[in-house]
Design a protein around this motif. Structure first.
Motif, PDB file in Angstrom:
ATOM      1  N   ALA A 221       0.795  -1.230   0.000  1.00  0.00           N
ATOM      2  CA  ALA A 221       0.000   0.000   0.000  1.00  0.00           C
ATOM      3  C   ALA A 221       0.826   1.278   0.000  1.00  0.00           C
ATOM      4  O   ALA A 221       0.293   2.345  -0.271  1.00  0.00           O
ATOM      5  CB  ALA A 221      -0.940  -0.002   1.208  1.00  0.00           C
ATOM      6  N   SER A 222       2.087   1.207   0.318  1.00  0.00           N
ATOM      7  CA  SER A 222       2.888   2.441   0.287  1.00  0.00           C
ATOM      8  C   SER A 222       3.981   2.315  -0.764  1.00  0.00           C
ATOM      9  O   SER A 222       4.399   1.206  -1.124  1.00  0.00           O
ATOM     10  CB  SER A 222       3.515   2.719   1.651  1.00  0.00           C
ATOM     11  N   ILE A 223       4.436   3.457  -1.231  1.00  0.00           N
ATOM     12  CA  ILE A 223       5.432   3.456  -2.298  1.00  0.00           C
ATOM     13  C   ILE A 223       6.743   2.834  -1.821  1.00  0.00           C
ATOM     14  O   ILE A 223       7.379   2.068  -2.542  1.00  0.00           O
ATOM     15  CB  ILE A 223       5.645   4.898  -2.805  1.00  0.00           C
TER      16      ILE A 223
ATOM     17  N   LYS B 265       9.413   8.707  -7.947  1.00  0.00           N
ATOM     18  CA  LYS B 265       9.343   8.129  -9.291  1.00  0.00           C
ATOM     19  C   LYS B 265       8.129   7.228  -9.488  1.00  0.00           C
ATOM     20  O   LYS B 265       8.072   6.440 -10.433  1.00  0.00           O
ATOM     21  CB  LYS B 265      10.644   7.384  -9.639  1.00  0.00           C
ATOM     22  N   PHE B 266       7.172   7.304  -8.570  1.00  0.00           N
ATOM     23  CA  PHE B 266       5.898   6.596  -8.727  1.00  0.00           C
ATOM     24  C   PHE B 266       4.849   7.613  -9.144  1.00  0.00           C
ATOM     25  O   PHE B 266       4.710   8.662  -8.515  1.00  0.00           O
ATOM     26  CB  PHE B 266       5.480   5.940  -7.407  1.00  0.00           C
ATOM     27  N   VAL B 267       4.121   7.304 -10.201  1.00  0.00           N
ATOM     28  CA  VAL B 267       3.017   8.160 -10.638  1.00  0.00           C
ATOM     29  C   VAL B 267       1.710   7.407 -10.433  1.00  0.00           C
ATOM     30  O   VAL B 267       1.553   6.282 -10.908  1.00  0.00           O
ATOM     31  CB  VAL B 267       3.167   8.551 -12.122  1.00  0.00           C
TER      32      VAL B 267
ATOM     33  N   THR C 153      15.031   2.734 -12.330  1.00  0.00           N
ATOM     34  CA  THR C 153      13.731   2.170 -11.978  1.00  0.00           C
ATOM     35  C   THR C 153      12.665   3.262 -11.920  1.00  0.00           C
ATOM     36  O   THR C 153      12.969   4.450 -11.883  1.00  0.00           O
ATOM     37  CB  THR C 153      13.772   1.473 -10.604  1.00  0.00           C
TER      38      THR C 153
ATOM     39  N   ARG D 186       7.203   0.530   0.456  1.00  0.00           N
ATOM     40  CA  ARG D 186       7.065  -0.926   0.535  1.00  0.00           C
ATOM     41  C   ARG D 186       6.981  -1.548  -0.858  1.00  0.00           C
ATOM     42  O   ARG D 186       7.459  -2.654  -1.089  1.00  0.00           O
ATOM     43  CB  ARG D 186       5.814  -1.304   1.334  1.00  0.00           C
ATOM     44  N   LEU D 187       6.340  -0.826  -1.760  1.00  0.00           N
ATOM     45  CA  LEU D 187       6.223  -1.320  -3.132  1.00  0.00           C
ATOM     46  C   LEU D 187       7.609  -1.536  -3.741  1.00  0.00           C
ATOM     47  O   LEU D 187       7.913  -2.607  -4.290  1.00  0.00           O
ATOM     48  CB  LEU D 187       5.436  -0.308  -3.972  1.00  0.00           C
ATOM     49  N   TYR D 188       8.443  -0.509  -3.616  1.00  0.00           N
ATOM     50  CA  TYR D 188       9.799  -0.649  -4.164  1.00  0.00           C
ATOM     51  C   TYR D 188      10.586  -1.726  -3.425  1.00  0.00           C
ATOM     52  O   TYR D 188      11.284  -2.537  -4.045  1.00  0.00           O
ATOM     53  CB  TYR D 188      10.539   0.684  -4.071  1.00  0.00           C
TER      54      TYR D 188
ATOM     55  N   VAL E 198      -0.525  -1.973 -10.745  1.00  0.00           N
ATOM     56  CA  VAL E 198       0.698  -1.261 -10.385  1.00  0.00           C
ATOM     57  C   VAL E 198       1.837  -1.912 -11.148  1.00  0.00           C
ATOM     58  O   VAL E 198       1.910  -3.140 -11.237  1.00  0.00           O
ATOM     59  CB  VAL E 198       0.936  -1.344  -8.861  1.00  0.00           C
TER      60      VAL E 198
ATOM     61  N   LEU F  11      15.507   4.473  -1.670  1.00  0.00           N
ATOM     62  CA  LEU F  11      14.133   4.024  -1.920  1.00  0.00           C
ATOM     63  C   LEU F  11      14.035   3.140  -3.161  1.00  0.00           C
ATOM     64  O   LEU F  11      13.365   2.111  -3.146  1.00  0.00           O
ATOM     65  CB  LEU F  11      13.245   5.264  -2.092  1.00  0.00           C
ATOM     66  N   ASN F  12      14.726   3.537  -4.236  1.00  0.00           N
ATOM     67  CA  ASN F  12      14.455   2.825  -5.496  1.00  0.00           C
ATOM     68  C   ASN F  12      15.626   2.770  -6.462  1.00  0.00           C
ATOM     69  O   ASN F  12      15.420   2.623  -7.660  1.00  0.00           O
ATOM     70  CB  ASN F  12      13.231   3.438  -6.191  1.00  0.00           C
ATOM     71  N   ASP F  13      16.829   2.881  -5.966  1.00  0.00           N
ATOM     72  CA  ASP F  13      17.975   2.624  -6.836  1.00  0.00           C
ATOM     73  C   ASP F  13      18.437   1.194  -6.621  1.00  0.00           C
ATOM     74  O   ASP F  13      18.353   0.672  -5.515  1.00  0.00           O
ATOM     75  CB  ASP F  13      19.144   3.552  -6.492  1.00  0.00           C
TER      76      ASP F  13
ATOM     77  N   ALA G 115       7.968   3.585 -11.224  1.00  0.00           N
ATOM     78  CA  ALA G 115       6.746   2.835 -10.954  1.00  0.00           C
ATOM     79  C   ALA G 115       5.533   3.715 -11.189  1.00  0.00           C
ATOM     80  O   ALA G 115       5.635   4.945 -11.276  1.00  0.00           O
ATOM     81  CB  ALA G 115       6.747   2.308  -9.509  1.00  0.00           C
ATOM     82  N   GLY G 116       4.396   3.059 -11.280  1.00  0.00           N
ATOM     83  CA  GLY G 116       3.176   3.825 -11.440  1.00  0.00           C
ATOM     84  C   GLY G 116       1.952   2.938 -11.372  1.00  0.00           C
ATOM     85  O   GLY G 116       2.064   1.704 -11.411  1.00  0.00           O
TER      86      GLY G 116
END
Lengths: 340, 149
Positions: free
Chosen positions: A96-98, B71-73, A138, A100-102, A147, A125-127, A140-141
């Motif tokens: 549910a959170s960005i 970087k999340f949309v 990387t 955690r998603l990454y 997702v 966070l996301n490298d 996301a969306g």
């Protein structure tokens, strides 16, 4: 988990593929790992980034079309020395959170890099990084009910070509961007793994995501619904209105992010021009140009170097310079404070 | 205003449990909408925002814009049906306002479609309704690791 390996595809299809898979995904569908290798070079621009961040004339000269993606991040050079991977899953199954998603969906990619022989980790966070160098871009969306987290395996990277097509206010910024890109954006070749093939990387990704998602892998072709969405996105991505992007405010100063916590900023205020390279918490080096400074530029440049994260640290170093210090702070402040 | 598990919820508005958006009714059958505090926190640091143009007709569940963080949309989902008649230029210029004060910094104002006023019936308001719902949601988000303990 479904696996769709599209092989080598054109520029447009390399983007439309995963947009379409996400758009077609239903709430009960299983996760899909998609792979493709762009057969031609282009510039990919994040959804909320202004087209004028790119030197469009330079892009034309380089033969690089510009495609806006519906995920975040800045402009990226894409070419045939990359393998794209995308993991797509229904929103309700995704964390549910960005953050955690990454953490959840990039760790398998890091594991794949480790399987290929690199000491890779999810950094920040996301490298995905090896030591201080980013090894995978990387983003996301959420597209429709799905997702999607995307990334690339970079076999080789043309840093100079990437730097050439950025719209930058002065040549010094170009040189700094290139210097930091060479230091902080790596490739399998740079890491001594030139022998790794796209097939090797695809296998490592497939195995890592299958393990992480606790499921068997089913190789698949896109469904008719996915093909329809992919086709729809191919039309959308080449639409000039889509390429222009959403109406975004102009931002003060110029900032180029090289990787997480590494960026170059430029700003001007009352005839004072400031360029600074930030690595981690510190301004690593800076250039100050202003005809009226009468020799104090070098001292200001030395004062700029140091911590920029601690509240008031930069202001305290510039305070002895009085009005000049204030101008420097005003020039560079917006770029330092920006979060993009 | 009430505080629940460290989050402040204003009582002058409705909350949509499905989208984690707030809806503040205005004069003339209009509604302002914005992010509730859990939505703001789970979004992370908002770096960019785009909103639809005034005049855009949106149905409940459709997007009134997109938000970018790390970087999340993702889409900003409208909790109501109607016509967007105003967008908040301040948050477009400074998206970080959505993290700093999501209760004050609204996104858009929607002229509600009178035929879909029943949508509001599913929303929650007042301390008696908000406290149990939001307490459960905070626990759920914490269990999922979406927010810090």
């Amino acid at each position: 988990m479904r696996l769709i390996d599209a092989g080598t595809v054109g520029a447009l299809r390399s983007q439309a593929l995963w947009h379409g898979i996400a758009a077609a995904m239903g709430p009960d569908d299983e996760p899909t790992l998609s792979l493709c290798r762009p057969g031609e070079a282009y510039m990919s621009l994040g959804y909320h980034r202004r087209l004028d961040e790119l030197d469009q004339a330079a892009c034309s000269r380089e033969g690089l079309p510009i495609l806006r993606r519906r995920i975040g991040g800045g402009p990226v050079l894409i070419d045939d020395q990359q393998l794209f991977f995308q993991i797509t899953m229904p929103v309700r199954r995704a964390p549910a959170s960005i953050s955690r998603l990454y953490a959840t969906l990039l760790e398998p990619a890091a594991a794949a890099f480790r399987a290929l022989g690199l000491d890779a980790r999810v950094d920040g966070l996301n490298d995905i990084a090896v030591g201080p160098r980013k090894i995978s871009g990387t983003g996301a969306g959420q597209i429709g009910e799905a997702v999607v987290v995307v990334g690339n395996v970079i076999f080789d990277f043309d840093h100079a070509r990437m730097a050439r097509v950025l719209a930058l206010p002065d040549p010094g910024m170009h040189d700094e961007c290139l210097r930091l890109m060479r230091r902080h954006v790596s490739s399998l070749r740079d890491e001594g793994l030139a022998h790794v093939t796209a097939a090797d990387a695809a296998t490592a990704l497939r195995d890592a995501y299958a393990t992480a998602l606790d499921g068997a892998v089913t190789s698949a072709e896109p469904t008719a619904a996915e093909v329809a969405e992919i086709t729809r996105f191919e039309a959308r991505l080449r639409d000039p209105a889509w390429q222009r992007g959403p109406d975004l405010p102009e931002r003060a100063g110029r900032r180029v992010k090289v990787r997480s916590n590494v960026f170059v900023v430029h700003g001007e205020q009352d005839g004072v021009s400031v360029l600074a390279s930030v690595v981690g918490d510190d301004i690593e080096c800076a250039t100050v140009a202003a005809p009226a400074l009468n020799g104090t530029a070098a001292a200001l440049e030395r004062a700029l170097v140091g911590n920029v994260v601690a509240p008031g640290a930069l202001a305290a170093r510039l305070a002895p310079f009085g009005e000049c210090g204030g101008q420097i702070l005003a020039a560079i402040g917006p770029g330092l404070e920006a979060r993009w | 205003m009430i505080e629940i598990a460290g989050y402040e919820l204003r009582l002058d508005r409705l909350y949509d449990p499905a989208t984690h958006m707030w809806v503040q009714l205005q004069e003339g059958c209009r509604a302002r909408i914005g992010l509730d505090p859990l939505s703001s926190e789970t979004s992370g640091d908002v770096v960019a925002l785009s909103l639809v143009e005034p005049g855009t007709i949106v149905a409940q569940g459709e997007s009134v814009g997109d938000l970018e963080a790390a970087k999340f949309v993702g889409p900003l989902v409208s909790p109501v049906t109607g016509t967007v008649d105003e967008v908040n230029r301040d948050v477009l210029l400074e998206p970080a306002l959505l993290n700093r004060d999501p209760a004050t910094n609204w996104l858009v104002t929607v002229a509600l479609d009178p035929s879909t006023r029943h949508e509001l019936d599913a929303f929650l308001s007042g301390a008696e309704q908000l406290r149990p719902w939001f307490t459960v949601e905070v626990d759920r988000f914490r269990t999922q690791g979406a927010i810090a303990e």
